[in-house]
Motif scaffolding. Structure first.
Motif, short mmCIF file in Angstrom:
data_model
loop_
_atom_site.label_atom_id
_atom_site.label_comp_id
_atom_site.label_asym_id
_atom_site.label_seq_id
_atom_site.Cartn_x
_atom_site.Cartn_y
_atom_site.Cartn_z
N THR A 280 0.85 -1.20 0.00
CA THR A 280 0.00 0.00 0.00
C THR A 280 0.88 1.25 0.00
N PRO A 281 0.70 2.12 -0.96
CA PRO A 281 1.55 3.33 -1.01
C PRO A 281 1.11 4.37 0.01
N ASN A 282 1.85 5.47 0.04
CA ASN A 282 1.58 6.58 0.96
C ASN A 282 0.47 7.46 0.36
N ILE A 283 -0.75 6.93 0.37
CA ILE A 283 -1.86 7.53 -0.39
C ILE A 283 -2.17 8.96 0.08
N ALA A 284 -2.34 9.12 1.38
CA ALA A 284 -2.76 10.42 1.93
C ALA A 284 -1.74 11.50 1.60
N ASP A 285 -0.47 11.17 1.75
CA ASP A 285 0.56 12.19 1.52
C ASP A 285 0.71 12.52 0.04
N VAL A 286 0.52 11.51 -0.81
CA VAL A 286 0.55 11.78 -2.26
C VAL A 286 -0.56 12.76 -2.61
N ILE A 287 -1.76 12.48 -2.11
CA ILE A 287 -2.91 13.33 -2.45
C ILE A 287 -2.72 14.76 -1.91
N ALA A 288 -2.19 14.87 -0.70
CA ALA A 288 -1.92 16.21 -0.14
C ALA A 288 -0.80 16.90 -0.92
N PHE A 289 0.15 16.11 -1.42
CA PHE A 289 1.25 16.68 -2.21
C PHE A 289 0.70 17.35 -3.48
N GLY A 290 -0.39 16.81 -3.99
CA GLY A 290 -1.03 17.43 -5.15
C GLY A 290 -1.38 18.89 -4.88
N SER A 291 -1.83 19.17 -3.67
CA SER A 291 -2.17 20.55 -3.31
C SER A 291 -0.93 21.43 -3.22
N ALA A 292 0.18 20.80 -2.81
CA ALA A 292 1.45 21.56 -2.76
C ALA A 292 1.88 21.93 -4.17
N ILE A 293 1.75 20.99 -5.10
CA ILE A 293 2.12 21.27 -6.50
C ILE A 293 1.22 22.38 -7.06
N ASP A 294 -0.09 22.30 -6.75
CA ASP A 294 -1.01 23.36 -7.21
C ASP A 294 -0.56 24.72 -6.67
N TYR A 295 -0.19 24.72 -5.39
CA TYR A 295 0.20 25.97 -4.73
C TYR A 295 1.43 26.57 -5.43
N LEU A 296 2.42 25.71 -5.68
CA LEU A 296 3.65 26.18 -6.35
C LEU A 296 3.35 26.65 -7.77
N ASN A 297 2.50 25.89 -8.47
CA ASN A 297 2.14 26.28 -9.84
C ASN A 297 1.41 27.62 -9.87
N ASP A 298 0.56 27.84 -8.88
CA ASP A 298 -0.18 29.10 -8.84
C ASP A 298 0.76 30.29 -8.72
N ILE A 299 1.82 30.11 -7.93
CA ILE A 299 2.80 31.22 -7.81
C ILE A 299 3.68 31.24 -9.06
N GLY A 300 4.13 30.06 -9.46
CA GLY A 300 5.04 29.95 -10.61
C GLY A 300 6.46 29.73 -10.13
N MET A 301 7.11 28.69 -10.65
CA MET A 301 8.45 28.35 -10.16
C MET A 301 9.48 29.44 -10.51
N SER A 302 9.29 30.12 -11.64
CA SER A 302 10.24 31.19 -11.99
C SER A 302 10.12 32.34 -10.99
N LYS A 303 8.88 32.61 -10.56
CA LYS A 303 8.67 33.67 -9.57
C LYS A 303 9.30 33.30 -8.23
N ILE A 304 9.20 32.02 -7.90
CA ILE A 304 9.78 31.56 -6.64
C ILE A 304 11.30 31.74 -6.68
N ARG A 305 11.89 31.32 -7.78
CA ARG A 305 13.35 31.48 -7.95
C ARG A 305 13.74 32.96 -7.87
N GLU A 306 12.92 33.79 -8.54
CA GLU A 306 13.18 35.23 -8.56
C GLU A 306 13.13 35.81 -7.14
N HIS A 307 12.10 35.41 -6.40
CA HIS A 307 11.94 35.92 -5.03
C HIS A 307 13.13 35.51 -4.17
#
Lengths: 418, 151
Positions: A280-307
Protein backbone atom coordinates in the motif's frame (compact mmCIF):
# COMPACT_ATOMS: atom_id res chain seq x y z
CA UNK A 1 4.85 41.12 -10.79
CA UNK A 2 6.31 39.73 -7.61
CA UNK A 3 4.28 37.25 -5.62
CA UNK A 4 2.27 38.79 -2.80
CA UNK A 5 4.34 37.54 0.11
CA UNK A 6 2.14 38.93 2.87
CA UNK A 7 -0.83 37.12 1.30
CA UNK A 8 1.24 33.92 0.95
CA UNK A 9 2.33 34.09 4.61
CA UNK A 10 -1.32 34.03 5.69
CA UNK A 11 -1.60 30.55 4.16
CA UNK A 12 1.07 29.15 6.53
CA UNK A 13 -0.40 28.86 10.06
CA UNK A 14 2.93 27.91 11.63
CA UNK A 15 4.51 31.23 10.64
CA UNK A 16 2.49 32.98 13.37
CA UNK A 17 3.99 30.73 16.04
CA UNK A 18 5.67 32.39 19.00
CA UNK A 19 9.00 30.78 19.96
CA UNK A 20 10.70 31.83 23.19
CA UNK A 21 8.26 34.74 23.39
CA UNK A 22 9.40 35.98 19.97
CA UNK A 23 7.80 35.83 16.55
CA UNK A 24 9.11 32.75 14.69
CA UNK A 25 11.52 33.49 11.83
CA UNK A 26 11.76 30.21 9.98
CA UNK A 27 15.01 29.96 8.01
CA UNK A 28 15.48 26.19 8.01
CA UNK A 29 13.79 25.53 4.69
CA UNK A 30 16.59 23.42 3.26
CA UNK A 31 15.81 20.90 6.03
CA UNK A 32 12.07 21.01 5.46
CA UNK A 33 9.58 23.58 4.26
CA UNK A 34 6.45 24.67 6.08
CA UNK A 35 3.03 23.62 4.79
CA UNK A 36 0.25 25.89 3.56
CA UNK A 37 -3.27 25.45 4.91
CA UNK A 38 -4.33 24.06 1.53
CA UNK A 39 -2.00 21.06 1.99
CA UNK A 40 -2.99 20.58 5.65
CA UNK A 41 -6.68 20.75 4.73
CA UNK A 42 -6.24 18.30 1.86
CA UNK A 43 -4.57 15.80 4.19
CA UNK A 44 -7.31 15.99 6.80
CA UNK A 45 -10.01 16.10 4.13
CA UNK A 46 -8.66 12.87 2.64
CA UNK A 47 -8.82 11.09 5.99
CA UNK A 48 -12.25 12.54 6.74
CA UNK A 49 -13.91 11.91 3.41
CA UNK A 50 -11.93 9.73 1.00
CA UNK A 51 -9.74 7.33 2.99
CA UNK A 52 -9.57 4.01 1.19
CA UNK A 53 -6.97 1.75 -0.37
CA UNK A 54 -6.11 2.44 -3.99
CA UNK A 55 -6.21 0.38 -7.19
CA UNK A 56 -7.93 -2.84 -6.05
CA UNK A 57 -11.30 -1.81 -4.70
CA UNK A 58 -14.57 -1.67 -6.61
CA UNK A 59 -16.32 0.59 -4.14
CA UNK A 60 -16.80 4.32 -4.55
CA UNK A 61 -14.24 5.51 -2.02
CA UNK A 62 -11.52 3.29 -3.46
CA UNK A 63 -12.24 4.64 -6.92
CA UNK A 64 -12.11 8.23 -5.66
CA UNK A 65 -8.86 7.66 -3.75
CA UNK A 66 -7.31 5.95 -6.81
CA UNK A 67 -8.32 8.80 -9.12
CA UNK A 68 -6.93 11.46 -6.79
CA UNK A 69 -3.75 9.45 -6.17
CA UNK A 70 -3.07 8.93 -9.90
CA UNK A 71 -4.01 12.53 -10.74
CA UNK A 72 -1.14 13.69 -8.54
CA UNK A 73 1.25 11.39 -10.38
CA UNK A 74 0.21 13.11 -13.63
CA UNK A 75 0.54 16.52 -11.95
CA UNK A 76 4.09 15.76 -10.80
CA UNK A 77 5.10 14.39 -14.22
CA UNK A 78 3.82 17.59 -15.78
CA UNK A 79 5.52 19.72 -13.10
CA UNK A 80 8.96 18.44 -14.15
CA UNK A 81 7.89 18.30 -17.83
CA UNK A 82 8.45 14.54 -18.20
CA UNK A 83 8.24 13.58 -21.88
CA UNK A 84 5.12 11.66 -23.01
CA UNK A 85 4.00 11.11 -19.44
CA UNK A 86 0.42 10.45 -20.51
CA UNK A 87 1.51 7.30 -22.36
CA UNK A 88 3.79 5.98 -19.62
CA UNK A 89 4.01 7.85 -16.35
CA UNK A 90 7.66 7.87 -15.25
CA UNK A 91 6.99 9.02 -11.64
CA UNK A 92 7.63 6.42 -8.92
CA UNK A 93 6.63 7.16 -5.33
CA UNK A 94 9.25 6.45 -2.69
CA UNK A 95 9.72 7.49 0.94
CA UNK A 96 12.24 10.27 0.24
CA UNK A 97 15.12 11.38 -1.99
CA UNK A 98 17.49 9.05 -0.16
CA UNK A 99 15.33 6.01 -0.91
CA UNK A 100 15.03 7.07 -4.55
CA UNK A 101 18.82 7.11 -4.92
CA UNK A 102 19.20 3.82 -3.05
CA UNK A 103 16.65 2.14 -5.35
CA UNK A 104 18.63 3.17 -8.44
CA UNK A 105 21.87 2.00 -6.85
CA UNK A 106 20.33 -1.40 -6.09
CA UNK A 107 18.52 -1.85 -9.43
CA UNK A 108 19.77 -0.12 -12.58
CA UNK A 109 23.27 0.58 -11.30
CA UNK A 110 23.66 -2.85 -9.73
CA UNK A 111 22.61 -4.48 -13.01
CA UNK A 112 24.78 -2.32 -15.24
CA UNK A 113 27.95 -1.50 -13.34
CA UNK A 114 30.98 -3.65 -14.10
CA UNK A 115 34.49 -3.94 -12.74
CA UNK A 116 36.60 -0.82 -13.45
CA UNK A 117 33.56 1.21 -14.48
CA UNK A 118 33.42 4.65 -12.91
CA UNK A 119 30.70 6.55 -11.06
CA UNK A 120 31.21 10.30 -10.71
CA UNK A 121 29.77 12.29 -7.82
CA UNK A 122 30.85 15.74 -6.62
CA UNK A 123 32.71 16.84 -3.50
CA UNK A 124 29.52 18.54 -2.25
CA UNK A 125 27.15 15.57 -2.23
CA UNK A 126 24.73 14.86 0.59
CA UNK A 127 25.57 11.54 2.25
CA UNK A 128 22.56 10.05 0.46
CA UNK A 129 24.25 10.57 -2.91
CA UNK A 130 27.59 9.27 -1.73
CA UNK A 131 27.26 6.24 0.54
CA UNK A 132 25.06 4.08 -1.78
CA UNK A 133 27.70 4.53 -4.51
CA UNK A 134 30.56 3.78 -2.11
CA UNK A 135 29.02 0.42 -1.27
CA UNK A 136 28.10 -0.44 -4.85
CA UNK A 137 31.55 0.45 -6.17
CA UNK A 138 33.19 -1.71 -3.50
CA UNK A 139 30.96 -4.67 -4.36
CA UNK A 140 31.49 -4.29 -8.10
CA UNK A 141 35.17 -3.34 -7.92
CA UNK A 142 34.21 -0.15 -9.72
CA UNK A 143 35.67 3.31 -9.06
CA UNK A 144 33.96 6.18 -7.32
CA UNK A 145 35.37 9.51 -8.48
CA UNK A 146 34.80 12.73 -6.60
CA UNK A 147 34.55 15.75 -8.90
CA UNK A 148 36.63 18.55 -7.31
CA UNK A 149 35.38 21.96 -6.24
CA UNK A 150 37.16 25.32 -6.17
CA UNK A 151 37.56 27.79 -3.31
CA UNK A 152 34.03 29.14 -3.83
CA UNK A 153 32.62 25.61 -3.49
CA UNK A 154 31.75 25.48 -7.19
CA UNK A 155 32.57 22.55 -9.46
CA UNK A 156 35.96 23.06 -11.04
CA UNK A 157 35.02 22.50 -14.67
CA UNK A 158 38.62 22.32 -15.87
CA UNK A 159 38.44 18.71 -14.67
CA UNK A 160 35.41 17.90 -16.85
CA UNK A 161 37.27 15.77 -19.44
CA UNK A 162 39.41 14.08 -16.82
CA UNK A 163 36.55 13.01 -14.57
CA UNK A 164 33.84 12.24 -17.12
CA UNK A 165 35.36 9.92 -19.71
CA UNK A 166 34.78 6.67 -21.57
CA UNK A 167 34.98 4.68 -18.31
CA UNK A 168 32.15 6.68 -16.75
CA UNK A 169 28.94 4.71 -16.37
CA UNK A 170 26.99 7.11 -14.18
CA UNK A 171 27.26 10.75 -13.18
CA UNK A 172 25.23 11.26 -10.00
CA UNK A 173 25.24 14.92 -9.01
CA UNK A 174 23.48 17.37 -6.79
CA UNK A 175 21.73 20.18 -8.68
CA UNK A 176 21.69 22.64 -5.79
CA UNK A 177 23.92 22.02 -2.77
CA UNK A 178 22.09 21.73 0.55
CA UNK A 179 25.10 22.90 2.51
CA UNK A 180 26.84 25.48 0.27
CA UNK A 181 24.00 26.93 -1.80
CA UNK A 182 25.88 26.22 -5.03
CA UNK A 183 23.73 25.66 -8.11
CA UNK A 184 25.73 23.34 -10.32
CA UNK A 185 25.91 23.71 -14.14
CA UNK A 186 24.12 20.40 -14.62
CA UNK A 187 23.37 21.00 -18.30
CA UNK A 188 27.09 21.12 -19.00
CA UNK A 189 27.67 17.95 -17.00
CA UNK A 190 24.75 16.12 -18.61
CA UNK A 191 25.97 17.07 -22.09
CA UNK A 192 29.44 15.81 -21.28
CA UNK A 193 28.06 12.59 -19.76
CA UNK A 194 25.93 11.95 -22.84
CA UNK A 195 28.97 12.39 -25.08
CA UNK A 196 30.60 9.40 -23.34
CA UNK A 197 27.35 7.38 -23.09
CA UNK A 198 27.12 7.74 -19.31
CA UNK A 199 23.77 7.99 -17.53
CA UNK A 200 22.99 10.93 -15.25
CA UNK A 201 21.16 11.05 -11.94
CA UNK A 202 20.21 14.51 -10.68
CA UNK A 203 19.65 15.00 -6.94
CA UNK A 204 16.96 17.65 -7.13
CA UNK A 205 16.04 17.72 -3.43
CA UNK A 206 17.14 21.37 -3.16
CA UNK A 207 16.40 22.51 -6.72
CA UNK A 208 12.96 21.16 -7.69
CA UNK A 209 11.30 23.06 -4.77
CA UNK A 210 12.99 26.35 -5.68
CA UNK A 211 13.29 26.74 -9.46
CA UNK A 212 11.90 25.38 -12.72
CA UNK A 213 13.39 21.94 -13.42
CA UNK A 214 12.55 20.46 -16.82
CA UNK A 215 13.70 16.87 -17.40
CA UNK A 216 12.94 17.04 -21.12
CA UNK A 217 15.20 20.03 -21.51
CA UNK A 218 17.87 18.61 -19.20
CA UNK A 219 17.77 15.13 -20.76
CA UNK A 220 18.78 13.51 -17.47
CA UNK A 221 18.10 9.80 -16.87
CA UNK A 222 17.01 10.00 -13.25
CA UNK A 223 15.68 12.87 -11.13
CA UNK A 224 15.06 12.46 -7.40
CA UNK A 225 13.42 14.83 -4.92
CA UNK A 226 11.27 14.98 -1.78
CA UNK A 227 7.75 16.31 -1.22
CA UNK A 228 8.42 17.73 2.25
CA UNK A 229 10.93 20.29 1.01
CA UNK A 230 8.35 21.74 -1.40
CA UNK A 231 5.34 22.45 0.85
CA UNK A 232 4.24 18.79 0.84
CA UNK A 233 4.03 16.19 3.59
CA UNK A 234 6.97 14.24 4.99
CA UNK A 235 7.52 10.59 4.07
CA UNK A 236 7.09 10.99 0.32
CA UNK A 237 9.88 10.92 -2.25
CA UNK A 238 9.83 11.06 -6.03
CA UNK A 239 11.89 9.03 -8.49
CA UNK A 240 11.72 10.02 -12.16
CA UNK A 241 13.25 7.54 -14.58
CA UNK A 242 13.66 8.17 -18.30
CA UNK A 243 11.48 5.97 -20.50
CA UNK A 244 14.17 3.81 -22.17
CA UNK A 245 15.62 2.83 -18.78
CA UNK A 246 12.24 2.53 -17.09
CA UNK A 247 11.04 -0.08 -19.60
CA UNK A 248 13.85 -2.45 -18.66
CA UNK A 249 14.17 -1.55 -14.98
CA UNK A 250 13.69 -4.41 -12.54
CA UNK A 251 11.54 -3.75 -9.46
CA UNK A 252 13.40 -3.62 -6.18
CA UNK A 253 10.54 -4.30 -3.76
CA UNK A 254 8.25 -7.25 -4.40
CA UNK A 255 4.81 -8.08 -3.02
CA UNK A 256 1.25 -6.83 -3.36
CA UNK A 257 0.18 -4.09 -5.81
CA UNK A 258 3.18 -4.58 -8.11
CA UNK A 259 2.08 -7.89 -9.64
CA UNK A 260 -0.11 -8.90 -12.58
CA UNK A 261 -0.31 -12.64 -12.03
CA UNK A 262 1.03 -14.85 -9.28
CA UNK A 263 1.35 -18.62 -8.94
CA UNK A 264 3.11 -20.62 -6.21
CA UNK A 265 6.13 -20.80 -8.47
CA UNK A 266 6.40 -17.38 -10.07
CA UNK A 267 4.91 -13.96 -10.69
CA UNK A 268 4.62 -11.42 -13.47
CA UNK A 269 4.85 -7.69 -12.89
CA UNK A 270 2.18 -5.05 -13.11
CA UNK A 271 2.44 -2.15 -15.58
CA UNK A 272 4.84 0.73 -15.18
CA UNK A 273 4.94 2.58 -12.79
CA UNK A 274 2.91 0.35 -10.43
CA UNK A 275 5.40 -2.50 -10.71
CA UNK A 276 7.85 -0.35 -8.74
CA UNK A 277 5.46 0.28 -5.83
CA UNK A 278 5.01 -2.86 -3.75
CA UNK A 279 2.49 -2.71 -0.92
CA UNK A 280 0.00 0.00 0.00
CA UNK A 281 1.55 3.33 -1.01
CA UNK A 282 1.58 6.58 0.96
CA UNK A 283 -1.86 7.53 -0.39
CA UNK A 284 -2.76 10.42 1.93
CA UNK A 285 0.56 12.19 1.52
CA UNK A 286 0.55 11.78 -2.26
CA UNK A 287 -2.91 13.33 -2.45
CA UNK A 288 -1.92 16.21 -0.14
CA UNK A 289 1.25 16.68 -2.21
CA UNK A 290 -1.03 17.43 -5.15
CA UNK A 291 -2.17 20.55 -3.31
CA UNK A 292 1.45 21.56 -2.76
CA UNK A 293 2.12 21.27 -6.50
CA UNK A 294 -1.01 23.36 -7.21
CA UNK A 295 0.20 25.97 -4.73
CA UNK A 296 3.65 26.18 -6.35
CA UNK A 297 2.14 26.28 -9.84
CA UNK A 298 -0.18 29.10 -8.84
CA UNK A 299 2.80 31.22 -7.81
CA UNK A 300 5.04 29.95 -10.61
CA UNK A 301 8.45 28.35 -10.16
CA UNK A 302 10.24 31.19 -11.99
CA UNK A 303 8.67 33.67 -9.57
CA UNK A 304 9.78 31.56 -6.64
CA UNK A 305 13.35 31.48 -7.95
CA UNK A 306 13.18 35.23 -8.56
CA UNK A 307 11.94 35.92 -5.03
CA UNK A 308 14.65 33.79 -3.44
CA UNK A 309 17.33 35.38 -5.62
CA UNK A 310 16.16 38.81 -4.49
CA UNK A 311 16.29 37.70 -0.85
CA UNK A 312 19.78 36.27 -1.40
CA UNK A 313 20.98 39.47 -3.09
CA UNK A 314 19.51 41.44 -0.19
CA UNK A 315 21.37 39.19 2.28
CA UNK A 316 24.68 39.45 0.41
CA UNK A 317 24.29 43.22 0.38
CA UNK A 318 23.79 43.35 4.17
CA UNK A 319 26.87 41.17 4.60
CA UNK A 320 28.86 43.40 2.30
CA UNK A 321 28.00 46.49 4.32
CA UNK A 322 28.50 44.95 7.76
CA UNK A 323 32.19 45.21 8.63
CA UNK A 324 31.88 43.24 11.85
CA UNK A 325 30.26 40.27 10.09
CA UNK A 326 32.70 40.51 7.20
CA UNK A 327 35.65 40.30 9.59
CA UNK A 328 34.29 37.67 11.91
CA UNK A 329 32.25 35.33 9.77
CA UNK A 330 32.89 33.42 6.55
CA UNK A 331 30.12 32.82 4.03
CA UNK A 332 30.68 29.72 1.90
CA UNK A 333 29.50 29.19 -1.64
CA UNK A 334 29.46 31.16 -4.90
CA UNK A 335 29.46 34.94 -4.75
CA UNK A 336 27.53 35.20 -8.01
CA UNK A 337 23.79 35.30 -7.44
CA UNK A 338 23.16 33.45 -10.72
CA UNK A 339 24.63 30.22 -9.45
CA UNK A 340 23.65 30.31 -5.84
CA UNK A 341 20.38 29.39 -4.17
CA UNK A 342 18.76 30.85 -1.08
CA UNK A 343 21.03 28.78 1.17
CA UNK A 344 23.56 30.81 3.18
CA UNK A 345 26.13 28.90 5.20
CA UNK A 346 28.43 30.55 7.71
CA UNK A 347 31.42 29.70 9.83
CA UNK A 348 32.97 31.84 12.53
CA UNK A 349 36.03 31.28 14.69
CA UNK A 350 34.29 33.12 17.54
CA UNK A 351 31.84 30.41 18.51
CA UNK A 352 30.61 26.95 17.59
CA UNK A 353 27.50 27.01 15.33
CA UNK A 354 25.46 25.11 17.92
CA UNK A 355 26.01 27.83 20.51
CA UNK A 356 25.15 30.54 17.99
CA UNK A 357 22.08 28.51 16.97
CA UNK A 358 20.88 28.37 20.58
CA UNK A 359 21.17 32.17 20.88
CA UNK A 360 19.31 32.64 17.58
CA UNK A 361 16.60 30.25 18.79
CA UNK A 362 16.27 32.41 21.88
CA UNK A 363 15.30 35.23 19.49
CA UNK A 364 12.76 33.04 17.67
CA UNK A 365 15.03 32.38 14.69
CA UNK A 366 15.18 28.81 13.37
CA UNK A 367 18.38 28.00 11.49
CA UNK A 368 20.22 24.71 11.05
CA UNK A 369 23.61 24.05 12.61
CA UNK A 370 25.79 21.03 12.00
CA UNK A 371 27.41 19.20 9.11
CA UNK A 372 24.20 19.11 7.01
CA UNK A 373 24.88 15.47 6.02
CA UNK A 374 27.97 16.59 4.10
CA UNK A 375 30.71 15.47 6.46
CA UNK A 376 33.46 14.97 3.84
CA UNK A 377 32.87 18.50 2.57
CA UNK A 378 33.02 19.95 6.10
CA UNK A 379 36.29 18.09 6.69
CA UNK A 380 37.76 19.44 3.45
CA UNK A 381 36.78 22.98 4.49
CA UNK A 382 38.39 22.40 7.88
CA UNK A 383 35.25 23.21 9.86
CA UNK A 384 33.37 20.89 12.22
CA UNK A 385 30.01 22.38 11.40
CA UNK A 386 28.38 25.48 9.95
CA UNK A 387 25.36 27.66 10.57
CA UNK A 388 22.88 27.63 7.69
CA UNK A 389 20.02 29.99 6.92
CA UNK A 390 17.83 28.91 4.01
CA UNK A 391 14.97 30.81 2.39
CA UNK A 392 11.67 29.98 0.77
CA UNK A 393 8.76 31.70 -0.85
CA UNK A 394 7.28 33.02 2.43
CA UNK A 395 10.47 34.64 3.77
CA UNK A 396 10.85 38.41 3.77
CA UNK A 397 13.60 41.03 3.75
CA UNK A 398 12.54 42.00 7.29
CA UNK A 399 13.24 38.45 8.46
CA UNK A 400 16.66 38.46 6.83
CA UNK A 401 17.49 41.79 8.43
CA UNK A 402 16.45 40.36 11.79
CA UNK A 403 18.55 37.24 11.19
CA UNK A 404 21.69 39.30 10.55
CA UNK A 405 21.03 41.56 13.56
CA UNK A 406 20.68 38.53 15.80
CA UNK A 407 23.57 36.66 14.20
CA UNK A 408 25.85 39.69 14.79
CA UNK A 409 24.53 39.99 18.35
CA UNK A 410 25.26 36.31 19.07
CA UNK A 411 28.80 36.63 17.70
CA UNK A 412 29.40 39.76 19.79
CA UNK A 413 28.05 37.98 22.87
CA UNK A 414 30.70 35.27 22.59
CA UNK A 415 33.31 37.70 21.27
CA UNK A 416 33.01 39.83 24.43
CA UNK A 417 33.90 36.98 26.76
CA UNK A 418 36.92 35.84 24.74
CA UNK B 1 19.08 40.89 25.92
CA UNK B 2 18.84 37.14 26.07
CA UNK B 3 16.69 35.14 28.49
CA UNK B 4 17.84 34.49 32.03
CA UNK B 5 18.42 30.85 31.13
CA UNK B 6 20.76 31.76 28.28
CA UNK B 7 22.71 34.23 30.42
CA UNK B 8 23.03 31.67 33.22
CA UNK B 9 24.06 28.91 30.85
CA UNK B 10 26.68 30.96 29.03
CA UNK B 11 28.15 32.52 32.17
CA UNK B 12 31.83 33.30 32.48
CA UNK B 13 32.71 30.05 34.28
CA UNK B 14 31.31 27.91 31.48
CA UNK B 15 32.83 30.21 28.88
CA UNK B 16 36.23 29.93 30.53
CA UNK B 17 36.03 26.15 30.67
CA UNK B 18 35.05 26.01 27.00
CA UNK B 19 37.83 28.36 25.90
CA UNK B 20 40.53 26.81 28.07
CA UNK B 21 39.48 23.29 29.13
CA UNK B 22 41.16 21.78 32.16
CA UNK B 23 43.36 18.68 32.08
CA UNK B 24 44.57 18.98 28.51
CA UNK B 25 48.17 17.97 29.23
CA UNK B 26 49.26 14.45 28.32
CA UNK B 27 49.67 12.07 31.29
CA UNK B 28 52.65 9.82 31.90
CA UNK B 29 50.78 6.49 31.90
CA UNK B 30 47.48 5.59 30.24
CA UNK B 31 45.77 2.54 31.76
CA UNK B 32 42.26 3.20 30.49
CA UNK B 33 40.63 5.12 27.69
CA UNK B 34 37.15 6.35 26.80
CA UNK B 35 35.80 7.91 23.63
CA UNK B 36 32.34 9.25 22.85
CA UNK B 37 31.09 10.86 19.66
CA UNK B 38 27.78 12.63 19.19
CA UNK B 39 26.92 11.31 15.75
CA UNK B 40 24.35 14.03 15.12
CA UNK B 41 26.75 16.94 15.45
CA UNK B 42 30.21 15.39 15.34
CA UNK B 43 31.29 16.51 18.84
CA UNK B 44 33.98 14.25 20.29
CA UNK B 45 35.33 13.58 23.74
CA UNK B 46 38.34 11.42 24.54
CA UNK B 47 39.59 10.63 28.02
CA UNK B 48 43.02 9.14 28.57
CA UNK B 49 43.02 7.82 32.13
CA UNK B 50 45.43 6.55 34.72
CA UNK B 51 43.85 4.38 37.41
CA UNK B 52 45.28 3.97 40.87
CA UNK B 53 46.23 0.29 41.18
CA UNK B 54 45.31 0.21 44.88
CA UNK B 55 41.87 1.82 45.13
CA UNK B 56 40.87 1.70 41.43
CA UNK B 57 40.11 5.42 41.40
CA UNK B 58 41.15 7.70 38.55
CA UNK B 59 44.44 9.23 39.62
CA UNK B 60 45.21 11.28 36.53
CA UNK B 61 43.64 12.05 33.18
CA UNK B 62 43.94 13.91 29.91
CA UNK B 63 40.88 15.38 28.25
CA UNK B 64 40.69 15.88 24.49
CA UNK B 65 37.40 17.54 23.55
CA UNK B 66 36.12 18.94 20.25
CA UNK B 67 32.74 20.54 19.80
CA UNK B 68 30.39 23.20 21.07
CA UNK B 69 30.99 25.19 24.24
CA UNK B 70 28.45 23.15 26.22
CA UNK B 71 30.10 19.83 25.45
CA UNK B 72 33.64 21.16 25.99
CA UNK B 73 32.82 23.02 29.21
CA UNK B 74 30.89 20.13 30.72
CA UNK B 75 33.73 17.76 29.80
CA UNK B 76 36.25 20.10 31.36
CA UNK B 77 34.28 20.48 34.60
CA UNK B 78 33.62 16.74 34.87
CA UNK B 79 37.32 16.06 34.27
CA UNK B 80 38.16 18.15 37.33
CA UNK B 81 35.51 16.40 39.45
CA UNK B 82 36.30 12.75 38.79
CA UNK B 83 39.98 12.65 39.72
CA UNK B 84 40.25 10.72 42.98
CA UNK B 85 36.58 9.73 43.04
CA UNK B 86 35.40 6.13 43.29
CA UNK B 87 33.32 4.82 40.39
CA UNK B 88 30.28 4.79 42.74
CA UNK B 89 30.75 8.50 43.47
CA UNK B 90 31.20 9.24 39.78
CA UNK B 91 27.96 7.41 38.98
CA UNK B 92 26.18 9.24 41.78
CA UNK B 93 27.38 12.59 40.40
CA UNK B 94 26.03 11.69 36.97
CA UNK B 95 22.68 10.66 38.45
CA UNK B 96 22.38 13.98 40.29
CA UNK B 97 23.37 15.85 37.14
CA UNK B 98 20.67 14.06 35.14
CA UNK B 99 18.15 14.70 37.91
CA UNK B 100 18.97 18.40 37.63
CA UNK B 101 18.54 18.31 33.83
CA UNK B 102 15.16 16.60 34.32
CA UNK B 103 14.10 19.49 36.56
CA UNK B 104 13.85 17.30 39.65
CA UNK B 105 14.62 18.71 43.08
CA UNK B 106 18.16 18.19 44.31
CA UNK B 107 19.36 18.58 47.88
CA UNK B 108 22.08 20.95 49.10
CA UNK B 109 24.40 17.96 49.66
CA UNK B 110 23.82 16.85 46.10
CA UNK B 111 24.52 20.36 44.82
CA UNK B 112 27.89 20.20 46.59
CA UNK B 113 28.79 17.10 44.58
CA UNK B 114 27.93 18.84 41.31
CA UNK B 115 30.38 21.70 41.78
CA UNK B 116 30.38 23.98 38.71
CA UNK B 117 28.09 21.55 36.87
CA UNK B 118 25.28 23.42 38.59
CA UNK B 119 25.60 26.11 35.89
CA UNK B 120 24.10 23.67 33.37
CA UNK B 121 20.77 23.82 35.21
CA UNK B 122 19.22 26.03 32.43
CA UNK B 123 19.56 23.05 30.08
CA UNK B 124 16.48 21.65 31.82
CA UNK B 125 14.65 24.27 29.73
CA UNK B 126 16.69 23.78 26.54
CA UNK B 127 15.98 20.13 25.83
CA UNK B 128 17.78 20.07 22.50
CA UNK B 129 21.18 20.88 24.06
CA UNK B 130 21.03 18.37 26.94
CA UNK B 131 22.88 15.78 24.89
CA UNK B 132 25.83 18.17 24.51
CA UNK B 133 26.34 18.18 28.29
CA UNK B 134 25.94 14.40 28.50
CA UNK B 135 28.65 13.51 25.99
CA UNK B 136 31.40 13.35 28.62
CA UNK B 137 29.21 11.05 30.72
CA UNK B 138 28.66 8.80 27.70
CA UNK B 139 32.42 8.48 27.38
CA UNK B 140 32.71 7.58 31.07
CA UNK B 141 30.18 4.78 30.47
CA UNK B 142 32.60 3.34 27.94
CA UNK B 143 35.87 3.40 29.87
CA UNK B 144 37.99 0.47 28.69
CA UNK B 145 41.29 -0.85 30.02
CA UNK B 146 44.30 -0.52 27.80
CA UNK B 147 47.59 -2.29 27.91
CA UNK B 148 49.39 0.38 29.91
CA UNK B 149 50.97 2.91 27.57
CA UNK B 150 53.98 4.77 28.96
CA UNK B 151 54.42 8.21 27.46
Amino acid sequence: MNPNISQIRKDFPILSTIVNEKQLVYLDNAATSQKPIQVINKLTDYYKNTNSNVHRGVHTLSGKATDEFEDVRLKVAKFINAPNYKQMNPIIWTRNTTESINIISMTWANDNLEENDEIVVTAMEHHSNLIPWQRLCKRKKAKLKIFPINNNQELDLKYLDEYINSNTKLVSIVHSSNSMGTINPIKTLIKKAKSVNAKVLIDGAQSVPHMPVDVTDLDCDFLVFSAHKMLGPTGLGILYVKKDILQNLEPHFLGGEMVLDVSYESATWNDIPMKFEAGTPNIADVIAFGSAIDYLNDIGMSKIREHESELTAFALNILDENKYLKNNSTLFGPKNILNRSGVLTFHSDIAHPHDLGTLLDNEGIAVRTGHHCTMPLMKSLGVPATLRASFYIYNTEEEITKFFECYSKSLRFFDNVR
Amino acid sequence: MYDEKILTLYNSIIQNHSRAPQNQSPINLITHQAIAINKFCGDEVQLNLKYNQNNFNISDLQLIAKGCSISIASSSIVSTLIIGLSSEKINLTRQIFEKMLDNQNITDTEIMLLGDLIYFQPLSQIQIRKKCSLLIWKSIENIKPLNPIEI
